[in-house]
Design an enzyme around this catalytic site. Structure first.
Site, PDB file in Angstrom:
ATOM      1  CG  ASP A  31      -2.186   0.756   1.058  1.00 58.56           C
ATOM      2  OD1 ASP A  31      -3.266   0.149   1.217  1.00 58.56           O
ATOM      3  OD2 ASP A  31      -2.124   1.967   0.746  1.00 58.56           O
ATOM      4  CG  ASN A  35      -8.287   7.601   0.372  1.00 62.41           C
ATOM      5  OD1 ASN A  35      -8.394   8.549   1.153  1.00 62.41           O
ATOM      6  ND2 ASN A  35      -9.342   7.010  -0.160  1.00 62.41           N
ATOM      7  CG  ASP A  58       3.200   5.088  -5.687  1.00 54.96           C
ATOM      8  OD1 ASP A  58       2.586   4.560  -6.641  1.00 54.96           O
ATOM      9  OD2 ASP A  58       2.957   6.229  -5.250  1.00 54.96           O
ATOM     10  CB  SER A 124     -16.881  -0.748  -9.947  1.00 52.73           C
ATOM     11  OG  SER A 124     -17.962   0.104  -9.672  1.00 52.73           O
ATOM     12  CE1 TYR A 149     -13.110   3.676  -9.400  1.00 56.77           C
ATOM     13  CE2 TYR A 149     -15.440   3.964  -9.887  1.00 56.77           C
ATOM     14  CZ  TYR A 149     -14.425   3.271  -9.260  1.00 56.77           C
ATOM     15  OH  TYR A 149     -14.724   2.171  -8.503  1.00 56.77           O
ATOM     16  CE  LYS A 153     -11.884   0.110 -10.156  1.00 57.58           C
ATOM     17  NZ  LYS A 153     -10.759  -0.618  -9.539  1.00 57.58           N
ATOM     18  CE1 TYR A 177     -14.990  -6.235  -5.226  1.00 61.46           C
ATOM     19  CE2 TYR A 177     -14.192  -4.000  -4.895  1.00 61.46           C
ATOM     20  CZ  TYR A 177     -13.949  -5.353  -4.992  1.00 61.46           C
ATOM     21  OH  TYR A 177     -12.667  -5.816  -4.844  1.00 61.46           O
ATOM     22  N   GLY A 297     -23.457  12.550 -13.160  1.00 59.31           N
ATOM     23  CA  GLY A 297     -22.889  11.209 -13.317  1.00 59.31           C
ATOM     24  C   GLY A 297     -23.608  10.109 -12.550  1.00 59.31           C
ATOM     25  CG  ASP A 298     -25.140  10.170  -8.507  1.00 61.76           C
ATOM     26  OD1 ASP A 298     -24.087   9.499  -8.449  1.00 61.76           O
ATOM     27  OD2 ASP A 298     -25.499  10.961  -7.617  1.00 61.76           O
TER      28      ASP A 298
HETATM   29  N1  UFG Z   1     -25.332  10.541  -2.231  1.00 57.37           N
HETATM   30  C1  UFG Z   1     -25.974  11.602  -1.641  1.00 57.37           C
HETATM   31  N2  UFG Z   1     -25.234  12.447  -0.872  1.00 57.37           N
HETATM   32  C2  UFG Z   1     -23.892  12.285  -0.648  1.00 57.37           C
HETATM   33  C3  UFG Z   1     -23.243  11.189  -1.266  1.00 57.37           C
HETATM   34  C4  UFG Z   1     -24.006  10.338  -2.056  1.00 57.37           C
HETATM   35  O1  UFG Z   1     -27.174  11.802  -1.816  1.00 57.37           O
HETATM   36  O2  UFG Z   1     -23.278  13.104   0.055  1.00 57.37           O
HETATM   37  C5  UFG Z   1     -26.124   9.608  -3.048  1.00 57.37           C
HETATM   38  C6  UFG Z   1     -25.645   9.517  -4.483  1.00 57.37           C
HETATM   39  O3  UFG Z   1     -26.242  10.517  -5.265  1.00 57.37           O
HETATM   40  C7  UFG Z   1     -26.075   8.108  -4.854  1.00 57.37           C
HETATM   41  C8  UFG Z   1     -25.990   7.330  -3.551  1.00 57.37           C
HETATM   42  O4  UFG Z   1     -25.984   8.313  -2.525  1.00 57.37           O
HETATM   43  O5  UFG Z   1     -27.426   8.133  -5.252  1.00 57.37           O
HETATM   44  C9  UFG Z   1     -24.722   6.510  -3.448  1.00 57.37           C
HETATM   45  O6  UFG Z   1     -23.603   7.340  -3.736  1.00 57.37           O
HETATM   46  P1  UFG Z   1     -22.118   6.921  -3.402  1.00 57.37           P
HETATM   47  O7  UFG Z   1     -21.234   8.073  -3.758  1.00 57.37           O
HETATM   48  O8  UFG Z   1     -22.023   6.399  -2.018  1.00 57.37           O
HETATM   49  O9  UFG Z   1     -21.810   5.679  -4.372  1.00 57.37           O
HETATM   50  P2  UFG Z   1     -22.044   5.562  -5.967  1.00 57.37           P
HETATM   51  O10 UFG Z   1     -23.264   4.746  -6.160  1.00 57.37           O
HETATM   52  O11 UFG Z   1     -21.927   6.861  -6.614  1.00 57.37           O
HETATM   53  O12 UFG Z   1     -20.814   4.651  -6.395  1.00 57.37           O
HETATM   54  C10 UFG Z   1     -19.573   5.236  -6.802  1.00 57.37           C
HETATM   55  C11 UFG Z   1     -19.038   4.472  -7.988  1.00 57.37           C
HETATM   56  C12 UFG Z   1     -18.665   3.086  -7.596  1.00 57.37           C
HETATM   57  C13 UFG Z   1     -17.695   3.153  -6.511  1.00 57.37           C
HETATM   58  C14 UFG Z   1     -18.287   3.898  -5.380  1.00 57.37           C
HETATM   59  C15 UFG Z   1     -17.297   4.033  -4.273  1.00 57.37           C
HETATM   60  O13 UFG Z   1     -19.998   4.432  -8.999  1.00 57.37           O
HETATM   61  O14 UFG Z   1     -18.068   2.408  -8.661  1.00 57.37           O
HETATM   62  O15 UFG Z   1     -18.676   5.218  -5.796  1.00 57.37           O
HETATM   63  O16 UFG Z   1     -16.277   4.853  -4.647  1.00 57.37           O
HETATM   64  F1  UFG Z   1     -17.361   1.898  -6.119  1.00 57.37           F
END
Ligand code: UFG
Length: 328
Positions: A31, A35, A58, A124, A149, A153, A177, A297-298
């Site tokens: 590692d 982070n 690294d 992912s 990102y 993957k 995942y 991006g969501d």
């Molecule tokens: N969300 C909020 N508020 C926040 C953070 C997230 O409402 O402060 C919402 C997001 O909009 C989403 C859900 O919570 O609808 C989950 O969001 P996350 O950021 O926890 O996770 P993601 O589904 O966006 O997943 C992303 C990538 C994955 C990656 C993961 C962890 O798509 O591939 O982040 O890094 F594994």
């Protein structure tokens, strides 16, 4: 059997090290602590009583990677080390291609050179983007990634597949995942992102204990039952166990194919508001949050079809959302 865990001090990596050690595997961790913090190693020792070998290295330094493999006899590699913040990857794509792709290539080159056969890649559900059908099966169309990102993957899986195709010795598994959350029940290790959390559950936790003032819920107008996005939240200990099962399948190579992908999720979707409700229920507190505009991006909804992983690996998630949130 000696298993190399790259990124083994990180969130999923550290939980996987614990599960590997508890199943009697000898672990060496690489590692760069970019982070994570070295204190996590103490947590691992507190749980298992076993000190894993730790090499601060690294993976972007090709010469160091080569030197490591020259001096260690490795039977299998679980490759977690990577950057994972979607937004940061949009702002700094080259950093992501270097951190996630160059390092993968260096590790694969060493596997080839040293005839190491067993490789697990952290992939992912992000590879699916917004899938056309839910739950998402491993055969779902992989669409153009929404971020650098996500692209790392997708490309990472393609690279491994190409190498497996020509390799006489390499067998690999990509674990896709869904959303890992929670912590080891001992609370010796957990999710400890440096800086402001990017992900929902650590943000909820920090708001709950007063480190952050308020959670922003990104978007309340999605076409879901309560207007917020749906994800498949999986307890990190369940996820860690999936790696052990996958590695054991590779080590017992009669069962494994050259390159396989598996969804690692619970099969159950939860909205952001349901996660908040779970938090409020298990902690008996009220969370301060407000609904704000959507985050770029969501995707609207993603949850796993777990049929393949159940039948091929004999693995399924055991913890409920409430249990995972409580552990977090
Ligand atoms: N969300 C909020 N508020 C926040 C953070 C997230 O409402 O402060 C919402 C997001 O909009 C989403 C859900 O919570 O609808 C989950 O969001 P996350 O950021 O926890 O996770 P993601 O589904 O966006 O997943 C992303 C990538 C994955 C990656 C993961 C962890 O798509 O591939 O982040 O890094 F594994």
């Amino acid at each position: 059997m000696k298993i190399l865990v790259t990124g083994g001090v990180g969130f999923i990596g550290s939980h996987t090290v614990v599960e590997l050690q508890e199943k009697g595997h000898d672990v060496v961790i690489i590692d760069n602590l970019s982070n994570s913090s070295e204190g996590v190693l103490k947590g691992i020792v507190a749980i298992t009583g076993i000190v894993p070998e730790f090499v601060k290295l690294d993976l972007r330094d090709k010469a160091d990677v080569s030197a490591f493999f020259e001096t260690h006899e490795i039977d299998g590699v679980i490759h977690f080390a990577a950057s994972k913040a979607v937004g940061e990857s949009v702002d700094n794509p080259l950093l992501y291609y270097e951190n996630n792709i160059s390092t993968l290539i260096y590790v694969l080159q060493e596997l080839e050179k040293h005839q190491i056969s067993n490789f697990i890649f952290s992939s992912s559900c992000t590879v699916y983007g917004q899938a056309d059908e839910l739950p998402i099966t491993e055969n779902a169309l992989v669409k153009k990634a929404a971020s650098p990102y996500g692209n790392t993957k997708q490309v990472g899986e393609e690279i491994i597949k190409d190498v497996c195709h020509i390799s006489k010795q390499l067998n690999a598994i990509a674990l896709r995942y869904f959303n890992p959350i929670g912590a080891h029940p001992s609370a010796e290790i957990g999710e400890l992102p440096l800086g402001i959390p990017q992900n929902l559950v650590p943000y909820i936790m920090q708001t709950g204990i007063g480190v952050r003032e308020e959670l922003s819920v990104f978007g309340g107008d999605y076409p879901t039952k309560d207007g917020t996005c749906v994800r498949d939240y999986i307890h990190v200990v369940d996820l860690a166990k999936a790696h052990v099962v996958a590695m054991e399948r590779l080590l017992d190579s009669e069962n494994s194919e050259n390159f396989e992908t598996f969804n690692i999720g619970t099969g159950k979707g939860s909205t952001v508001l349901e996660v908040i409700e779970s938090f409020e229920r298990v902690t008996n507190t009220v969370l301060n949050y407000k609904i704000v505009p959507r985050r770029a991006g969501d995707v609207t909804a993603a949850y796993a079809d777990t049929t393949k992983v159940k039948s091929e690996l004999g693995w399924s998630a055991q913890s409920s959302l409430d249990e995972a949130i409580k552990s977090a």
